[in-house]
Enzyme design. Structure first.
Site, short mmCIF file in Angstrom:
data_model
loop_
_atom_site.label_atom_id
_atom_site.label_comp_id
_atom_site.label_asym_id
_atom_site.label_seq_id
_atom_site.Cartn_x
_atom_site.Cartn_y
_atom_site.Cartn_z
N THR A 1 -38.72 -39.30 -10.52
CA THR A 1 -38.33 -39.92 -9.06
C THR A 1 -38.31 -41.03 -9.13
O THR A 1 -37.67 -41.62 -8.52
CB THR A 1 -37.59 -39.00 -8.49
OG1 THR A 1 -36.74 -37.53 -8.63
CG2 THR A 1 -36.90 -38.97 -7.25
N GLY B 1 -36.15 -44.05 4.29
CA GLY B 1 -34.81 -44.83 4.18
C GLY B 1 -33.75 -45.12 5.47
O GLY B 1 -33.08 -46.35 5.18
N GLY C 1 -32.84 -43.08 -1.65
CA GLY C 1 -33.18 -42.10 -0.11
C GLY C 1 -32.90 -42.60 0.62
O GLY C 1 -33.78 -42.15 2.00
N TYR D 1 -50.08 -29.02 -14.83
CA TYR D 1 -49.52 -29.78 -13.40
C TYR D 1 -50.34 -29.58 -11.96
O TYR D 1 -50.76 -28.53 -12.26
CB TYR D 1 -48.25 -28.63 -13.69
CG TYR D 1 -47.55 -29.01 -11.89
CD1 TYR D 1 -46.67 -30.19 -12.37
CD2 TYR D 1 -47.13 -28.33 -10.75
CE1 TYR D 1 -46.34 -30.94 -10.43
CE2 TYR D 1 -46.93 -28.91 -9.89
CZ TYR D 1 -45.96 -29.82 -9.45
OH TYR D 1 -45.38 -30.73 -8.73
N ASN E 1 -37.12 -46.65 -2.25
CA ASN E 1 -37.63 -45.67 -1.03
C ASN E 1 -37.47 -44.23 -1.17
O ASN E 1 -38.93 -43.24 -0.94
CB ASN E 1 -37.02 -46.26 0.51
CG ASN E 1 -37.58 -44.11 1.18
OD1 ASN E 1 -38.62 -44.71 1.60
ND2 ASN E 1 -36.47 -44.03 0.98
N GLY F 1 -34.79 -39.58 7.33
CA GLY F 1 -35.95 -40.36 7.35
C GLY F 1 -36.34 -41.43 7.28
O GLY F 1 -35.76 -42.82 8.06
N ASP G 1 -28.53 -40.50 -8.17
CA ASP G 1 -29.64 -39.63 -8.81
C ASP G 1 -31.32 -40.45 -8.91
O ASP G 1 -31.11 -40.27 -10.36
CB ASP G 1 -29.93 -38.38 -9.13
CG ASP G 1 -30.42 -36.94 -9.37
OD1 ASP G 1 -31.61 -37.15 -8.78
OD2 ASP G 1 -29.38 -36.34 -9.81
N LEU G 2 -32.33 -40.87 -8.72
CA LEU G 2 -33.61 -41.54 -9.63
C LEU G 2 -34.02 -40.89 -10.58
O LEU G 2 -34.61 -40.83 -11.50
CB LEU G 2 -34.07 -41.64 -8.58
CG LEU G 2 -33.75 -42.79 -7.59
CD1 LEU G 2 -34.24 -43.69 -8.67
CD2 LEU G 2 -32.69 -43.37 -6.71
#
Length: 333
Positions: free
Chosen positions: A140, A42, A36, A197, A118, A40, A90-91
Site C-alpha cells: 500500500t 489526506g 487516501g 513480520y 498520502n 485525516g 485501492d493502493l
C-alpha cells in the site's frame, strides 16, 4: 549560493518560517489527485488545495467513507474553491491501480498538476498480504504509489505543458523511516522483513522506500528528459493522531500528552507539510523533504540534509539502494 538568512539543503531551499495555508498560491485551473483522502491528513490536504482554487480528486479505497469525505468538502464555501470528485482506488491492489488512469479520463481529468501520494497502512498487528501477495504495508505505502506515479506520467506531463510549470508528485514518508534496517532489494530479498513480520519494522521500511522512491523517480525523469515537466518532492507530517494509528491505540493515548509539550500537533498543522510540498515553488524545489520545523511538530520547512529524520542512506544513497528499489518495484508492479 543561498542568500543571507537562507540555508542550503537537499534540493536547495529557502527558509520561510511560519508557512501556513494562507501562503498557498492561487491554484485555479489546476487539478490535484490526493490518495487516501477520506479522512485525516489526506482529507485536510484536499480541503486546503481546493480552498486555494484547485480542482481536487480524492482517491479512496472505501467508497462509503469517500462519500462522507465528499460531503464534507462540498459543504465548504465554494468561491474560489475548485470542484471536487471522488474515485475508488485501492493502493494495495495493483489491478485497481492500473484501472485508475482510465477512471480519471472517464471523469474528464486529462491533466494532473499535483499528485499527493498520502494513502497508507500503519503497523497492523498481524502479517497481511495484498491481492498480489506482498506484505500489506509495503504494497500500500510503496508499491501501489510507485505504480500510480508511473501510470499518471501522461496526465502529469499534460498539466505541465498546459500550465508552463512542472507538475509535482509528492511522496508522504514518516519520521519513522529512520528505524528501517538497511533496505535489501536483491532478488528474493524484497524487502528484508517480508519473511519475518515486524509491524514497526515493515512500516519503517515502507516509509524509507517512499523517500528513496522520491529521489529515484527524479533520476528516472531526468533520464527520460522530463525533469523540466515533472518533479518529485518528499514530506512527512510529524506526529499526528489520525485514523492511520487505529492499530496502535497506545499512540492515540500518547499523542495528546505529546502535543501538550510540543512533540506533536493536530491534523490541520500536520497536513501543512504535505500542502507546502505540493504548491510552494519558491521555497521547495525538486528533491526536497518537507517536515515540521521541530521534527515532530511546528510549521512546515524543507529539512536540511543530515537532519535527524533524513538518513544518509536516503539523502545520499551511498549504498545504491535507490536503483535496487526501482528494479525490485518495477518487477513487482
Amino acid at each position: 549560493p543561498p542568500a543571507a538568512g537562507q540555508q542550503a539543503g537537499m534540493g536547495g531551499w529557502a527558509s520561510k518560517p511560519g508557512w501556513t495555508a494562507a501562503d498557498a498560491p492561487d491554484l485555479s485551473g489546476r487539478t490535484a489527485v490526493v490518495t487516501g483522502a477520506n479522512t485525516g491528513l489526506g482529507l485536510e490536504s484536499a480541503r486546503v488545495l481546493r480552498a486555494s482554487g484547485a480542482d481536487v480528486c480524492i482517491a479512496c479505497r472505501d467508497e462509503a467513507k469517500m462519500a462522507g469525505a465528499l460531503r464534507q468538502l462540498r459543504a465548504e464555501p465554494s468561491p474560489p474553491a475548485g470542484r471536487v470528485l471522488g474515485l475508488q482506488l485501492d493502493l494495495s491492489d495493483l489491478d485497481s491501480v492500473r484501472a485508475f488512469p482510465a477512471k480519471l479520463r472517464a471523469a474528464g481529468v486529462d491533466e494532473v498538476a499535483y499528485l499527493l501520494l498520502n494513502a497508507g497502512v500503519m503497523m497492523p498487528p498481524e502479517r497481511t498480504l495484498s491481492k498480489q501477495g506482498w506484505e500489506i504495508q509495503m504494497a500500500t505505502n510503496h508499491l501501489g504509489h510507485f505504480a500510480l506515479a508511473n501510470l499518471l506520467v501522461p496526465q502529469l506531463r499534460a498539466a505541465a505543458e498546459s500550465t508552463g510549470e512542472p507538475s509535482r508528485v509528492v511522496m508522504v514518508s514518516s519520521c519513522a523511516h529512520q528505524y528501517s534496517r538497511p533496505l535489501d532489494f536483491r532478488p528474493g530479498g524484497f524487502p528484508a522483513y517480508e519473511s519475518r513480520y515486524s509491524a514497526t519494522g515493515n512500516y519503517a521500511q515502507s516509509k524509507a522506500a517512499n523517500l528513496l522512491h522520491t529521489h529515484e523517480y527524479n533520476a528516472k525523469l531526468r533520464q527520460a528528459g522530463l525533469d523540466g515537466l515533472i518533479e518529485a518532492v518528499g514530506c512527512h507530517p510529524g506526529v499526528v493522531a489520525t485514523d492511520l494509528q487505529r492499530h496502535n491505540k497506545w499512540i492515540l493515548h500518547l499523542v495528546p500528552l505529546a502535543q501538550a509539550v510540543g512533540l506533536s500537533h493536530g491534523v490541520r498543522a500536520g497536513a501543512l507539510p504535505l500542502v507546502r510540498a505540493c504548491v510552494d515553488r519558491e521555497g521547495v524545489s525538486r528533491g526536497a523533504y518537507v517536515g515540521p520545523s521541530r521534527n515532530f511538530a511546528g510549521p512546515p520547512e524543507p529539512m536540511p540534509q543530515g537532519s535527524l529524520f533524513l538518513s544518509k542512506l536516503v539523502a545520499e544513497d551511498t549504498a545504491g539502494a535507490g536503483p535496487e528499489l526501482w528494479r525490485g518495484s518495477a518487477a513487482r508492479t
